[in-house]
Enzyme design. Structure first.
Site, PDB file in Angstrom:
ATOM      1  N   SER A   1      64.359 -26.676  17.248  1.00 30.48           N
ATOM      2  CA  SER A   1      64.409 -25.232  17.478  1.00 30.48           C
ATOM      3  C   SER A   1      63.111 -24.785  18.121  1.00 30.48           C
ATOM      4  O   SER A   1      62.063 -25.435  17.947  1.00 30.48           O
ATOM      5  CB  SER A   1      64.593 -24.503  16.141  1.00 30.48           C
ATOM      6  OG  SER A   1      64.429 -23.102  16.285  1.00 30.48           O
TER       7      SER A   1
ATOM      8  N   TYR B   1      62.701 -22.646   7.149  1.00 34.44           N
ATOM      9  CA  TYR B   1      63.336 -23.189   8.351  1.00 34.44           C
ATOM     10  C   TYR B   1      62.288 -23.692   9.341  1.00 34.44           C
ATOM     11  O   TYR B   1      62.414 -24.813   9.872  1.00 34.44           O
ATOM     12  CB  TYR B   1      64.209 -22.110   9.000  1.00 34.44           C
ATOM     13  CG  TYR B   1      64.993 -22.590  10.191  1.00 34.44           C
ATOM     14  CD1 TYR B   1      66.150 -23.338  10.025  1.00 34.44           C
ATOM     15  CD2 TYR B   1      64.596 -22.289  11.489  1.00 34.44           C
ATOM     16  CE1 TYR B   1      66.886 -23.790  11.111  1.00 34.44           C
ATOM     17  CE2 TYR B   1      65.320 -22.726  12.589  1.00 34.44           C
ATOM     18  CZ  TYR B   1      66.469 -23.474  12.395  1.00 34.44           C
ATOM     19  OH  TYR B   1      67.191 -23.913  13.480  1.00 34.44           O
TER      20      TYR B   1
ATOM     21  N   LYS C   1      61.678 -27.624  10.848  1.00 35.66           N
ATOM     22  CA  LYS C   1      61.724 -27.978  12.265  1.00 35.66           C
ATOM     23  C   LYS C   1      60.379 -28.501  12.763  1.00 35.66           C
ATOM     24  O   LYS C   1      60.332 -29.390  13.626  1.00 35.66           O
ATOM     25  CB  LYS C   1      62.187 -26.769  13.092  1.00 35.66           C
ATOM     26  CG  LYS C   1      63.629 -26.359  12.796  1.00 35.66           C
ATOM     27  CD  LYS C   1      64.612 -27.511  12.963  1.00 35.66           C
ATOM     28  CE  LYS C   1      66.059 -27.077  12.795  1.00 35.66           C
ATOM     29  NZ  LYS C   1      67.001 -28.200  12.961  1.00 35.66           N
TER      30      LYS C   1
END
Length: 254
Positions: free
Chosen positions: A146, A159, A163
């Site tokens: 991402s 999150y 990543k």
């Protein structure tokens, strides 16, 4: 004069494993690889969704087969990859997000997100690499990361952490397996219109924040990722490893 030849983007004769293939970016990548000539094995938990996608790909005359599997089950995943591989290409698009303020992070949510986004991704990548090394073959392994692997984001501490971790193990694996001809990279999209992305796009103030950050002025579509998947899978990217292909509309440019 002998002119250089452009390396091919075709994947004929290649075998690809696409995890998270039942919807969104994973489905789009599976379509792209199959269209480019790869024989694609589709992995997801939902057997019915996989069967429908396999049927749709075969109608086009493309090669596809289903593999119903939860990649957080590490032993089952390792066994399945060993039984069905080796695979020349891996695209892991399986992912999870449970957004919220860092002060409110629930340990169970933290574990669920990290178990899939980091732990399962790590061991799936390793499993495919093991098969290639045993067979003495090169390959191209990709995790869908991402843009949030390169910046921070509102309500995205967990999150973003996962990543960033994927980017770290990607670089280390690329260094370790490069001498064996195995390339390891990430694809880092901005917000894409998928069931996962719509969780954020449906919130007006979040959508404004997103559109203000994306210099090209629009949210991404799954089609924006498909060309990148074929490029990194193909000989056209033969000297690219240990890096990230950002498809972020300029988000991270400043």
């Amino acid at each position: 004069m002998i002119l250089p030849q452009t390396p091919g983007f075709r994947l004929d004769g290649k075998r690809a494993l696409v995890a998270g293939a039942s919807s969104g970016i994973g489905m789009a990548c599976a379509v792209a690889l199959a269209e480019a000539g790869a024989a694609v094995t589709l992995v997801a938990r939902r057997a019915d969704a996989l069967a429908a996608l396999v049927d749709a790909l075969r109608v086009k005359g493309w090669q596809a087969s289903p593999l119903a599997l939860d990649i957080t089950d590490l032993s089952a995943t390792e066994a399945a990859v060993a039984d069905t591989g080796p695979f020349d290409v891996l695209i892991n698009s399986a992912g999870l997000a449970r957004h919220g303020p860092a002060l409110d992070t629930d340990p169970q949510d933290y574990d669920a997100v990290t178990d899939l986004n980091v732990k399962a991704a790590y061991f799936l990548t390793r499993a495919v690499a093991r098969g290639l090394i045993a067979a003495g073959k090169p390959g191209s392994l990709m995790n869908i990361s991402s843009q949030m692997a390169h910046v921070g984001g509102i309500d995205r501490a967990v999150y973003c952490a996962t990543k960033h971790a994927v980017e770290g193990f990607t670089k280390s694996m690329a260094i370790e397996w490069g001498p064996k001809g195995i390339r390891v990279n990430t694809i880092c999209p901005t917000f894409i219109r998928t069931p996962l992305g719509e969780q954020t796009l449906a919130i007006p103030e979040r959508r404004k924040w997103i559109e203000d950050k994306i210099k090209l002025g629009r949210v991404g579509e799954v089609e924006d990722v498909m060309g990148a998947a074929v490029f990194l899978a193909s000989d056209a990217s033969a000297l690219i490893t240990g890096t990230s292909l950002l498809i972020d509309g300029g988000w991270t440019a400043d």
